[in-house]
Structures are given as C-alpha cells and as structure tokens.
Design a protein around this motif. Structure first.
Motif, PDB file in Angstrom:
ATOM      1  N   TYR A 194       0.843  -1.194   0.000  1.00  0.00           N
ATOM      2  CA  TYR A 194       0.000   0.000   0.000  1.00  0.00           C
ATOM      3  C   TYR A 194       0.874   1.239   0.000  1.00  0.00           C
ATOM      4  O   TYR A 194       2.077   1.178   0.234  1.00  0.00           O
ATOM      5  CB  TYR A 194      -0.958   0.006   1.201  1.00  0.00           C
ATOM      6  CG  TYR A 194      -0.296   0.286   2.527  1.00  0.00           C
ATOM      7  CD1 TYR A 194      -0.247   1.583   3.050  1.00  0.00           C
ATOM      8  CD2 TYR A 194       0.293  -0.735   3.268  1.00  0.00           C
ATOM      9  CE1 TYR A 194       0.369   1.839   4.264  1.00  0.00           C
ATOM     10  CE2 TYR A 194       0.909  -0.488   4.478  1.00  0.00           C
ATOM     11  CZ  TYR A 194       0.944   0.805   4.974  1.00  0.00           C
ATOM     12  OH  TYR A 194       1.553   1.060   6.173  1.00  0.00           O
ATOM     13  N   GLN A 200      -4.346   0.395  -1.311  1.00  0.00           N
ATOM     14  CA  GLN A 200      -3.592  -0.762  -1.776  1.00  0.00           C
ATOM     15  C   GLN A 200      -3.119  -0.517  -3.193  1.00  0.00           C
ATOM     16  O   GLN A 200      -3.772   0.169  -3.978  1.00  0.00           O
ATOM     17  CB  GLN A 200      -4.469  -1.999  -1.733  1.00  0.00           C
ATOM     18  CG  GLN A 200      -4.569  -2.572  -0.340  1.00  0.00           C
ATOM     19  CD  GLN A 200      -5.289  -3.889  -0.385  1.00  0.00           C
ATOM     20  OE1 GLN A 200      -6.458  -3.942  -0.074  1.00  0.00           O
ATOM     21  NE2 GLN A 200      -4.579  -4.933  -0.776  1.00  0.00           N
ATOM     22  N   THR A 255      -8.866   0.883   0.528  1.00  0.00           N
ATOM     23  CA  THR A 255      -8.798  -0.019   1.681  1.00  0.00           C
ATOM     24  C   THR A 255     -10.004   0.112   2.583  1.00  0.00           C
ATOM     25  O   THR A 255     -10.180  -0.668   3.493  1.00  0.00           O
ATOM     26  CB  THR A 255      -7.519   0.238   2.513  1.00  0.00           C
ATOM     27  OG1 THR A 255      -7.556   1.570   2.973  1.00  0.00           O
ATOM     28  CG2 THR A 255      -6.286  -0.030   1.695  1.00  0.00           C
TER      29      THR A 255
END
Length: 192
Positions: A154, A163, A191
């Motif tokens: 990430y 990510q 995310t």
C-alpha cells in the motif's frame, strides 16, 4: 488504471531501454496470454494482462518474472482457488501497520505458502516474495509474503492508505525508486 496508462508506461520503458538493467522481456501475443490463463485456470487481472500484451513479459530491472517463469514456480499454489484474505483483512493489517510503534515488527496475516489465488511476481530474496492476486475481492492487488506472513502493498495518497494494484506497485517500487519520478499516475484499490 487505464489502458492509456499502460501505453504511457510502455513508451516510458521503451525510452529507458538503453539504460543498464532496464531491458524488458518480449511482449506476449494474445494467444500466449490465453495459454497462460488456460494453464492458470483463471483470467489475468486487466493491468497485468495489458502489461504483458503492450509492455513486456518481464523486466530485468526488478527481476519481474515472466508468466512462464511464474508458472514454473507455482509450488503447490492453486491460482484458480480463492485468495485467502479479503478487503476487511487487508484494511485491518494496513491500519495495524500505520499504528505500530517505531521499530516494532510489521503486522502480517498468517497463511499457507504459496497462497492460493496468486501468481508470483518477484522473489526479493531472504524469504520475501511479491504476489499478484488473481481471485476474490483482492484481485489485481499485490501482496508480499515475508517471514511473519502476508501483507498487502500500500501507499499513502492524500494521507489515506490505498492498496497498490499491479501497475501502481511496479511504478511505486521500481520505476520511481530507480528514476526519482513516477512514469505513470498510480491507481489504487481502496482499503475502506
């Protein structure tokens, strides 16, 4: 990430190909990509598929495995099966990583190695391997396996973790690291 971004990456890497270590492996044909997908039992994520067709099948700079090399290194993994981690687990491990104290070990999720639903991209040495996720809600993202388990790749964008998809991972970790600038705008997999 758009097909246009893949083409921008191809132009950038073609321009860099004279630099030591920047040599790309030959592009694959649609027929060759189809054969890889048939062998894997699953369609490749679009960014990786477009990379293979329009950029190259591997990259000397970061030892990016060609699909053919990756197929030889499945090691018992079943790429057509479900990847064992979902969006909620990815979000949780990223949050724990961001909250950890300086010097504390990175958090990771425990799982079988190699994971199902994934294709090996790079063996970084010392037990660290990066995988492209082929199935489930994490499809198209890149995860790392290391001695404590699995962690999604990430980056922070506007202060928020996102990510990295295949091209964003390649751009963030290898192109920008080697040249000081990103060749393409990065995409992300939210995310939360």
């Amino acid at each position: 990430m758009s097909v246009a971004a893949v083409h921008a990456l191809a132009r950038y890497l073609d321009a860099q190909s004279a630099r030591p270590g920047w040599r790309l492996m030959p592009r694959l044909t649609e027929l060759e990509v189809g054969a890889v997908e048939e062998h894997l039992g699953v369609a490749l994520p679009i960014e990786y598929r477009e990379f293979l067709l329009h950029v190259g099948s591997g990259w000397e700079r970061c030892c990016l495995l060609s699909p053919q090399q990756a197929l030889l290194e499945l090691g018992g993994g079943r790429p057509w099966e479900a990847f064992p981690f979902d969006n909620e687990e990815a979000t949780a491990v990223i949050a724990r990583d961001l909250a950890r104290a300086a010097g504390a070990p990175r958090p990771a999720l425990d799982g079988e190695s190699p994971p199902d639903g994934a294709l090996r991209l790079i063996d970084e040495g010392c037990g660290t391997v990066d995988y492209l996720i082929l199935t489930g809600p994490q499809r198209g993202t890149v995860w790392q396996e290391w001695d404590l388990g699995f962690t999604p790749h990430y980056a922070l964008r506007n202060g928020r973790p996102v990510q990295l998809t295949f091209l964003a991972w390649l751009n963030e970790h290898y192109i920008a690291a080697g040249s000081g600038s990103r060749a393409i705008p990065t995409a992300s997999h939210p995310t939360s």
